[in-house]
Design a protein around this motif. Structure first.
Motif, PDB file in Angstrom:
ATOM      1  N   UNK A 214       0.867  -1.187   0.000  1.00  0.00           N
ATOM      2  CA  UNK A 214       0.000   0.000   0.000  1.00  0.00           C
ATOM      3  C   UNK A 214       0.900   1.231   0.000  1.00  0.00           C
ATOM      4  N   UNK A 224       4.112   4.453   3.801  1.00  0.00           N
ATOM      5  CA  UNK A 224       3.036   3.481   3.972  1.00  0.00           C
ATOM      6  C   UNK A 224       3.443   2.089   3.511  1.00  0.00           C
ATOM      7  N   UNK A 226       6.181   0.478   4.108  1.00  0.00           N
ATOM      8  CA  UNK A 226       7.286  -0.062   4.897  1.00  0.00           C
ATOM      9  C   UNK A 226       7.239  -1.579   4.918  1.00  0.00           C
ATOM     10  N   UNK A 227       8.395  -2.178   4.801  1.00  0.00           N
ATOM     11  CA  UNK A 227       8.478  -3.631   4.828  1.00  0.00           C
ATOM     12  C   UNK A 227       9.717  -4.008   5.648  1.00  0.00           C
ATOM     13  N   UNK A 228       9.547  -4.992   6.499  1.00  0.00           N
ATOM     14  CA  UNK A 228      10.690  -5.467   7.270  1.00  0.00           C
ATOM     15  C   UNK A 228      11.426  -6.511   6.444  1.00  0.00           C
ATOM     16  N   UNK A 233      14.218  -1.893   8.029  1.00  0.00           N
ATOM     17  CA  UNK A 233      12.931  -1.468   7.486  1.00  0.00           C
ATOM     18  C   UNK A 233      13.193  -0.753   6.171  1.00  0.00           C
ATOM     19  N   UNK A 235      11.489   0.868   2.310  1.00  0.00           N
ATOM     20  CA  UNK A 235      10.297   1.380   1.637  1.00  0.00           C
ATOM     21  C   UNK A 235      10.167   0.611   0.317  1.00  0.00           C
ATOM     22  N   UNK A 251       4.213 -12.074   6.782  1.00  0.00           N
ATOM     23  CA  UNK A 251       3.035 -11.961   7.662  1.00  0.00           C
ATOM     24  C   UNK A 251       2.670 -10.494   7.878  1.00  0.00           C
ATOM     25  N   UNK A 252       3.698  -9.679   8.068  1.00  0.00           N
ATOM     26  CA  UNK A 252       3.481  -8.242   8.253  1.00  0.00           C
ATOM     27  C   UNK A 252       2.803  -7.652   7.008  1.00  0.00           C
ATOM     28  N   UNK A 255      -0.911  -8.590   6.827  1.00  0.00           N
ATOM     29  CA  UNK A 255      -1.710  -7.767   7.745  1.00  0.00           C
ATOM     30  C   UNK A 255      -1.940  -6.378   7.152  1.00  0.00           C
ATOM     31  N   UNK A 256      -0.886  -5.811   6.570  1.00  0.00           N
ATOM     32  CA  UNK A 256      -1.002  -4.460   6.008  1.00  0.00           C
ATOM     33  C   UNK A 256      -2.032  -4.418   4.872  1.00  0.00           C
ATOM     34  N   UNK A 258      -4.750  -5.827   4.627  1.00  0.00           N
ATOM     35  CA  UNK A 258      -6.140  -5.805   5.090  1.00  0.00           C
ATOM     36  C   UNK A 258      -6.497  -4.526   5.839  1.00  0.00           C
ATOM     37  N   UNK A 259      -5.552  -3.622   5.970  1.00  0.00           N
ATOM     38  CA  UNK A 259      -5.780  -2.466   6.848  1.00  0.00           C
ATOM     39  C   UNK A 259      -6.977  -1.614   6.416  1.00  0.00           C
ATOM     40  N   UNK A 260      -7.152  -1.467   5.109  1.00  0.00           N
ATOM     41  CA  UNK A 260      -8.239  -0.595   4.639  1.00  0.00           C
ATOM     42  C   UNK A 260      -9.415  -1.380   4.055  1.00  0.00           C
TER      43      UNK A 260
ATOM     44  N   UNK B 261       6.207  -1.311  12.649  1.00  0.00           N
ATOM     45  CA  UNK B 261       5.514  -1.591  11.384  1.00  0.00           C
ATOM     46  C   UNK B 261       4.126  -2.180  11.574  1.00  0.00           C
ATOM     47  N   UNK B 263       0.117  -2.471  11.975  1.00  0.00           N
ATOM     48  CA  UNK B 263      -0.984  -1.711  11.378  1.00  0.00           C
ATOM     49  C   UNK B 263      -1.432  -0.624  12.347  1.00  0.00           C
ATOM     50  N   UNK B 266       1.598   5.141  11.331  1.00  0.00           N
ATOM     51  CA  UNK B 266       2.031   5.758  10.071  1.00  0.00           C
ATOM     52  C   UNK B 266       2.889   6.971  10.359  1.00  0.00           C
ATOM     53  N   UNK B 270       2.472  10.505   5.772  1.00  0.00           N
ATOM     54  CA  UNK B 270       1.409   9.691   5.183  1.00  0.00           C
ATOM     55  C   UNK B 270       0.038  10.187   5.636  1.00  0.00           C
ATOM     56  N   UNK B 274      -2.681  11.910   3.072  1.00  0.00           N
ATOM     57  CA  UNK B 274      -4.029  11.382   2.871  1.00  0.00           C
ATOM     58  C   UNK B 274      -5.078  12.482   3.074  1.00  0.00           C
ATOM     59  N   UNK B 288      -8.666   6.308   1.509  1.00  0.00           N
ATOM     60  CA  UNK B 288      -9.142   6.049   2.872  1.00  0.00           C
ATOM     61  C   UNK B 288      -8.276   6.717   3.932  1.00  0.00           C
ATOM     62  N   UNK B 290      -7.909   6.322   8.375  1.00  0.00           N
ATOM     63  CA  UNK B 290      -8.403   5.603   9.540  1.00  0.00           C
ATOM     64  C   UNK B 290      -7.883   6.298  10.782  1.00  0.00           C
ATOM     65  N   UNK B 363      -3.889  -9.673  15.309  1.00  0.00           N
ATOM     66  CA  UNK B 363      -3.978  -9.359  13.875  1.00  0.00           C
ATOM     67  C   UNK B 363      -2.929  -8.355  13.421  1.00  0.00           C
ATOM     68  N   UNK B 364      -1.947  -8.120  14.246  1.00  0.00           N
ATOM     69  CA  UNK B 364      -0.874  -7.192  13.884  1.00  0.00           C
ATOM     70  C   UNK B 364      -1.308  -5.726  13.912  1.00  0.00           C
ATOM     71  N   UNK B 365      -2.351  -5.402  14.670  1.00  0.00           N
ATOM     72  CA  UNK B 365      -2.764  -4.007  14.827  1.00  0.00           C
ATOM     73  C   UNK B 365      -2.187  -3.486  16.140  1.00  0.00           C
TER      74      UNK B 365
END
Lengths: 280, 476
Positions: A214, A224, A226-228, A233, A235, A251-252, A255-256, A258-260, B261, B263, B266, B270, B274, B288, B290, B363-365
């Motif tokens: 994203x 936005x 960011x990836x490990x 970290x 971009x 996995x990270x 999860x990202x 599904x954030x929106x 990192x 969820x 930010x 960012x 937005x 979006x 949030x 869930x990584x939030x």
């Protein structure tokens, strides 16, 4: 305005566009992407460049209708245009003659894989491509990949075409047979890329994955994406989109993605409601 | 009242006019929407305030202004009721008076050295600047500055933020052809992606920048120099005689803490992009945004205040927004005015507190941030007292949104593709301060790309310096 000069439906919900973007077509290399904004109220969407024609000044993009914004983009017709196309972004794929390379593509990820497979072939590699899809109908770029591959293996999840099963399993079988593989590229759903990384890890075969993160600007401003990667970290937009698949925290990334989801669904509901209103 | 005033001797009366306050919307009303917080002076307030100016011949205020606006000159025109003339006087050296009147830290510049300020509060120069610029814009077309005869020289301005805008403005006036290259889809740089609508309405930014187009600037959006084209290509293939690089400091810094990192975490860049550039706060825009019910903003600069106040607006009344900052109130880098507005709008300040790690759910939030209390020790390199962790003071704060506002660093696209350009270890370009000249002939730079993240007006000041040098370079 960046004009759509050609639109072609490749499979249900998968569309190929050729778009006039001469500046991008001129400087683009395999592995790079663009950020598109369809109209004033749209969001900015990153899409990998599938192919380009510097003489015609066009770039090709393949869009899967998988959410609100990709749905909107897919509805554009030949002769219309997108208001913004920025690129080429990201680092080009590192091309060299590794020897034998296996390119594993899944779903619309195959669109990203194609230019890389083509480039690796041009760099002198023996290219084995595993092109996977959920079913026969959703399989794309079979002919194009066939042309740039020494060997093309088709897989479908339901067995409606080619081998029934996943690309990662086919790759495992090849390794079990003792075939020499020097480099692997995996591009597709995050879980599929993770599976491929796990297959090649014990063999220490260098493996790269192209992340579909994203992002907003695509130029390193929002973070936005960011990836490990290992203990760092990165971009995805400026350091990627390709990374060492053995080091990426998939996995990270899942999860990202599904954030929106709720916001996307909310916009989709709105279009459905509007369409129904028009009908009645 | 009138009776009382008449009884005073006239000279004394002039000295005693208090600094006129800026009318602002009540906090509980304004934190519900993105409309502007400050309403601006009325004609009456402006006339009264302008009379406070002593018109001192030495006018230290002009020297205090990075773009040397003729402050006494424009305030004199205000006292005569010639508001449009006053706006045009400012525009002799500054294309963006409505912007600068709103976002400049006048208290550290012109107003800090104002002679009136030695015995009383300084003249409200910023408020007057804003008033005349708004007056001009609201009362018909703003005048287009005169442009010298064409020189036939072509200049590429890379980046359309405050520095680039200023360079383009000066060079267009000097008769050069100017092309502005912008990576995003809108002109203005930080003015459009960073500073929120409630502090700087985008329609006002657009109106001031539109003047450049009317003066003949060519605009190329969606052009990321270093990717779409390189500096060398601009000069060798596209025929530009000089280049100005004003690409700012775009990359957000993070804390590099465990869990960063997750969820819900930010950068302020960012979050603000937005809201501001993508207009995510509007129903009719798709991007979006949030905001949860417990928002932590880490950092205490102007950007942190902007992010906190924006989060409050997006989240609504039942959203708690708190600043987490490791030093004390006196050390917060934000302008006093911004801190004050944030407090009024219900932003909570957790000072002398430093985050240690972020904790996520299944869930990584992000769900919590572990913090540690700090105390102030001896002054550090910045002259501010160094914050030291208090052992055993670790504590958990519940959060569902975290915005990291720690500052930004330059991006590398141009440095990576233009090896002749010398950069510092921070990635900023090394230039001659007097001219903005880089290590590559014909290439100049200014603004945050040279200084690291600073202010709008400092970037404009650097733009003016570079524009003068570019004009001289092209005349050689």
């Amino acid at each position: 305005m960046y004009k759509i000069v050609k639109k072609e439906v490749l499979a249900p919900n998968i569309t190929r566009f050729s778009i006039e973007a001469p500046e991008v077509a001129r400087s683009r290399k395999p592995g790079q992407f663009v950020v598109i904004r369809a109209d004033e109220t749209s969001e900015r969407v990153p899409l990998t460049i599938v192919d380009s024609d510097p003489d015609q000044g066009t770039i090709d993009l393949i869009i899967q209708d998988a959410g609100f914004s990709t749905h909107c983009l897919s509805c554009y017709e030949e002769g219309e245009g997108f208001i913004d196309v920025l690129g080429p972004l990201g680092k080009p794929t590192h091309m060299e003659n590794f020897g034998t390379v296996v390119c594993v593509g899944g779903g619309v990820g195959t669109a990203v894989l194609y230019p890389i497979a083509k480039g690796l072939k041009e760099a002198g590699n023996t290219v084995i491509t595993i092109n996977g899809a959920r079913n026969k109908e959703l399989l794309i770029l079979e002919d194009e990949l066939g042309e740039v591959s020494d060997e093309l293996i088709i897989t479908t999840d339901d067995g409606s075409y080619g081998i029934k099963g996943f690309g990662s399993t086919v790759l495992q079988d090849m390794l079990d047979e003792g075939r020499q593989i020097d480099f692997v590229v995996a591009i597709g759903p995050t879980l599929m890329m993770k599976a491929v990384a796990e297959v090649t890890r014990p063999y220490e075969i260098p493996t790269i994955a192209s992340l579909n993160a994203i992002m907003i600007d695509g130029t390193g401003m929002c973070g936005g994406c960011r990836v490990t990667v290992g203990d760092e970290v990165k971009f995805a937009c400026v350091d990627g989109p390709e990374f060492d698949a053995h080091l990426v925290d998939f996995e990270e990334q899942i999860a990202k993605h599904h954030y929106y989801d709720d916001e996307q669904a909310c916009h989709m509901d709105k279009i459905v409601a509007e369409a129904e209103q028009e009908k009645s | 009242m009138a009776e009382k005033e008449r009884s005073r001797p006239p000279r004394k009366k002039k000295e005693r006019i208090p600094r006129q306050p800026m009318p602002v919307r009540p906090p509980e009303e304004r934190n519900q929407d993105f409309n502007e917080v400050a309403l601006g002076f009325t004609e009456e307030l402006a006339l009264t305030e302008a009379k406070r100016c002593l018109q001192c011949p030495k006018h230290p205020c002009v020297d205090g202004c990075p773009v040397s606006v003729d402050i006494t000159g424009f305030i004199h025109l205000v006292t005569e009721g010639d508001f449009i003339g006053a706006a045009q006087k400012i525009k002799e050296t500054n294309l963006l008076p409505a912007v600068c009147g709103r976002v400049c830290p006048q208290e550290e510049q012109c107003e800090q050295v104002c002679v009136v300020g030695k015995i009383d509060e300084p003249v409200a120069i910023g408020r007057l600047e804003r008033f005349v610029a708004d007056y001009e814009r609201e009362h018909g077309e703003a005048a287009i500055p005169e442009v010298a005869p064409k020189t036939g020289k072509r200049v590429a301005v890379v980046g359309s933020g405050p520095a680039g805008i200023t360079v383009a403005y000066e060079l267009l006036q000097a008769g050069h052809d100017v092309t502005i290259f912008e990576a995003l889809h809108a002109l203005g740089g930080v003015l459009v992606y960073g500073i929120p609508e409630f502090r700087l309405p985008k329609a006002i930014v657009k109106s001031e920048i539109d003047t450049l187009i009317k003066m003949g600037a060519e605009i190329k959006l969606n052009m990321l120099i270093g990717k779409t084209r390189t500096i060398d290509e601009l000069m060798e293939e596209d025929g530009y005689d000089a280049v100005f690089i004003g690409t700012g400091a775009g990359t957000p810094m993070f804390l590099n803490l465990p869990g960063e990192n997750l969820n819900g975490i930010s950068s302020a860049n960012e979050f603000l992009t937005r809201v501001n550039l993508m207009k995510a706060f509007r129903e009719d825009y798709v991007t979006p945004i949030k905001v949860g019910k417990k928002v932590a903003v880490i950092g205490a600069g102007n950007v942190a205040m902007d992010a906190a106040r924006s989060a409050k607006r997006v989240g609504g009344d039942d959203t708690d927004v708190f600043i987490i900052y490791r030093r004390a109130r006196d050390q917060m880098p934000a302008r006093e005015e911004e801190i004050h507005h944030a407090e009024e709008e219900g932003i909570i300040f957790n000072l002398l507190t430093n985050p240690v790690r972020f904790i996520g759910n299944e869930n990584n939030y992000v769900k919590q941030v572990e913090c540690i209390k700090m105390e102030l020790g001896e002054p550090d390199d910045s002259g501010r007292r160094r914050p030291i962790p208090i052992e055993g003071s670790e504590h958990i704060v519940d959060v569902d949104t975290v915005i990291v506002a720690l500052g930004t660093t330059p991006r590398k696209f141009i440095a990576e593709t233009t090896p002749e350009l010398e950069t510092s270890k921070w990635g900023t370009f090394i230039v001659d301060e007097e001219t903005g000249q880089t290590s590559k002939e014909g290439v100049f730079a200014g603004g945050d790309i040279v200084t690291g993240s600073a202010t709008v007006i400092k970037a404009m000041g650097a733009g003016r310096v570079a524009a003068k040098a570019i004009d001289e370079y092209l005349s050689e």
